[in-house]
Enzyme design. Structure first.
Site, PDB file in Angstrom:
ATOM      1  N   THR A   1      18.039  34.726  -5.425  1.00 25.31           N
ATOM      2  CA  THR A   1      17.773  33.718  -6.459  1.00 25.31           C
ATOM      3  C   THR A   1      17.574  34.437  -7.796  1.00 25.31           C
ATOM      4  O   THR A   1      17.133  35.579  -7.839  1.00 25.31           O
ATOM      5  CB  THR A   1      16.531  32.864  -6.131  1.00 25.31           C
TER       6      THR A   1
ATOM      7  N   SER B   1      20.812  37.368 -14.100  1.00 24.01           N
ATOM      8  CA  SER B   1      20.246  38.145 -15.204  1.00 24.01           C
ATOM      9  C   SER B   1      19.125  39.040 -14.698  1.00 24.01           C
ATOM     10  O   SER B   1      18.637  38.877 -13.569  1.00 24.01           O
ATOM     11  CB  SER B   1      19.716  37.221 -16.312  1.00 24.01           C
TER      12      SER B   1
ATOM     13  N   SER C   1       4.475  40.746  -9.494  1.00 23.50           N
ATOM     14  CA  SER C   1       4.247  41.318 -10.816  1.00 23.50           C
ATOM     15  C   SER C   1       2.937  42.084 -10.830  1.00 23.50           C
ATOM     16  O   SER C   1       2.028  41.811 -10.037  1.00 23.50           O
ATOM     17  CB  SER C   1       4.204  40.197 -11.861  1.00 23.50           C
TER      18      SER C   1
ATOM     19  N   TYR D   1       1.430  31.920 -14.850  1.00 26.48           N
ATOM     20  CA  TYR D   1       2.345  32.955 -14.340  1.00 26.48           C
ATOM     21  C   TYR D   1       1.598  33.916 -13.429  1.00 26.48           C
ATOM     22  O   TYR D   1       2.040  34.209 -12.311  1.00 26.48           O
ATOM     23  CB  TYR D   1       2.979  33.706 -15.508  1.00 26.48           C
TER      24      TYR D   1
ATOM     25  N   ILE E   1      16.438  41.558 -13.277  1.00 30.38           N
ATOM     26  CA  ILE E   1      16.281  42.338 -12.059  1.00 30.38           C
ATOM     27  C   ILE E   1      17.193  41.830 -10.954  1.00 30.38           C
ATOM     28  O   ILE E   1      17.741  42.616 -10.177  1.00 30.38           O
ATOM     29  CB  ILE E   1      14.808  42.309 -11.608  1.00 30.38           C
ATOM     30  N   GLY E   2      17.381  40.498 -10.859  1.00 30.54           N
ATOM     31  CA  GLY E   2      18.245  39.932  -9.831  1.00 30.54           C
ATOM     32  C   GLY E   2      19.671  40.420  -9.959  1.00 30.54           C
ATOM     33  O   GLY E   2      20.316  40.784  -8.972  1.00 30.54           O
TER      34      GLY E   2
END
Length: 344
Positions: A8, A12, A171, A193, A14-15
């Protein structure tokens, strides 16, 4: 047997870096890019095929912040594939980030400058909103949508002839202080977040307990792990401060990287732990560890596990709450579908 990988947020950051890395290692795998913007996804697909023209790269329309989209995407994927080896949950949002400038400038010239940049703790807040289904947007996108996706793909992930691995991109901003079991959607504060990322850490632990209990030697083939990409300059990061500021400060950050290994900076470096997990046996991984992407001062990438700051009781309590919320959301979705059919 060809490995099947679903990523997913693959168009763009890191994916995308992960997808390029995976294909360079194993051009025979079946790689599915699950993205919200299909025009950008197709452009990424074509770019990946330039270096690997025979690679099997497919697209899946998925907006993890839209529960209807999650269910449709899962159904489409199940029709295309009869197995799933790796599920990378890399999509995420950080809407309307705001910086406490006073705390930021104070920290910029303190001994805590590295920690401040690495975690954002004490300086970073966001403005969240409620989406039509009634969920907080950050919670829905970063945590619950992915949870629902895992549940929908359960029978592909839980197969006795092979083990599968669900990998959460967490994170360093996943702070226990930002999370509350009484407010799992983080409606009452301004760090959604951080809360959602800490929630993914807890959920990964719960998935391991429910799908592969090492104590009683009971496994359904599904394992879960968490990674931290370090401080990476992606669209999420660049949105925190004005662009001119990043232009001014980037030379300082590259200098700091000589002395700390958490400043991975590039998406390729940040994806190191994601790729490293692809090379491991799922059953050999530590469910209590968060696997960190690290980059040495000389630019060498490596992965290192660190024990997560969570516990089984809290993770189990969150898992129960998510199951209850899943029932509520599914009922709302069914009611919405019924209303649309009746109206038509």
């Amino acid at each position: 047997m060809k490995k099947v990988v679903l990523v997913t947020g693959a168009n763009s950051g890191i994916g995308l870096a992960l997808c390029a890395h995976l294909l360079s290692q194993d051009a025979q795998l079946q790689l599915c890019l699950a993205c919200r913007n299909m025009q950008r996804a197709e452009a990424v697909r074509q770019a990946l095929l330039v270096s690997r023209p025979r690679a099997q790269v497919t697209l899946l329309h998925l907006d993890v912040g839209n529960m209807h989209s999650v269910l449709r995407a899962a159904e489409e994927f199940k029709q295309k594939c009869n197995r799933l080896d790796y599920l990378y949950l890399s999509a995420g949002i950080m809407p309307n980030p705001r910086v406490d400038h006073k705390a930021f400038y104070k920290g910029l010239f303190s001994i805590n400058v590295v920690c401040m940049f690495a975690t954002g703790e004490g300086i970073l807040t966001q403005e969240d909103k409620v989406i039509p289904i009634g969920l907080q947007e950050v919670f829905a996108t970063n945590l619950f949508g992915h949870f629902l996706l895992v549940k929908e793909l359960e029978h592909l992930l839980c197969q006795m002839d092979h083990n599968s691995l669900v990998i959460w991109t967490s994170s360093s901003n996943a702070q226990r202080s930002a999370f509350s079991l009484d407010d799992i959607q983080h409606q009452k504060s301004h760090e959604p977040y951080s809360s959602s990322k800490y929630g993914s850490d807890l959920l990964s632990l719960a998935l391991n307990r429910h799908y592969n209990n090492r104590v009683i030697i009971c496994s359904q083939g599904l394992y879960s792990s968490v990674i931290c990409p370090g401080l990476v300059m992606t669209n999420l990061t660049y949105g925190i401060l004005p662009s001119f500021f990043w232009t001014l400060i980037m030379p300082i950050m590259w200098l700091i990287r000589i002395f700390t290994n958490t400043f991975t900076l590039s998406p390729y470096n940040g994806a190191e732990a994601l790729f490293w997990l692809f090379m491991q046996k799922p059953e050999s991984l530590d469910p209590m560890a968060k696997y960190h992407s690290l980059t040495s001062g000389l630019g060498n990438n490596y992965t290192q596990p660190h024990k997560m700051d969570n516990d089984e009781n809290m993770s189990e309590a969150l898992y129960v709450k998510l199951l209850e919320l899943e029932d509520t959301v599914r009922k709302k979705l069914r009611d919405e579908d019924l209303y649309i059919k009746t109206k038509n």
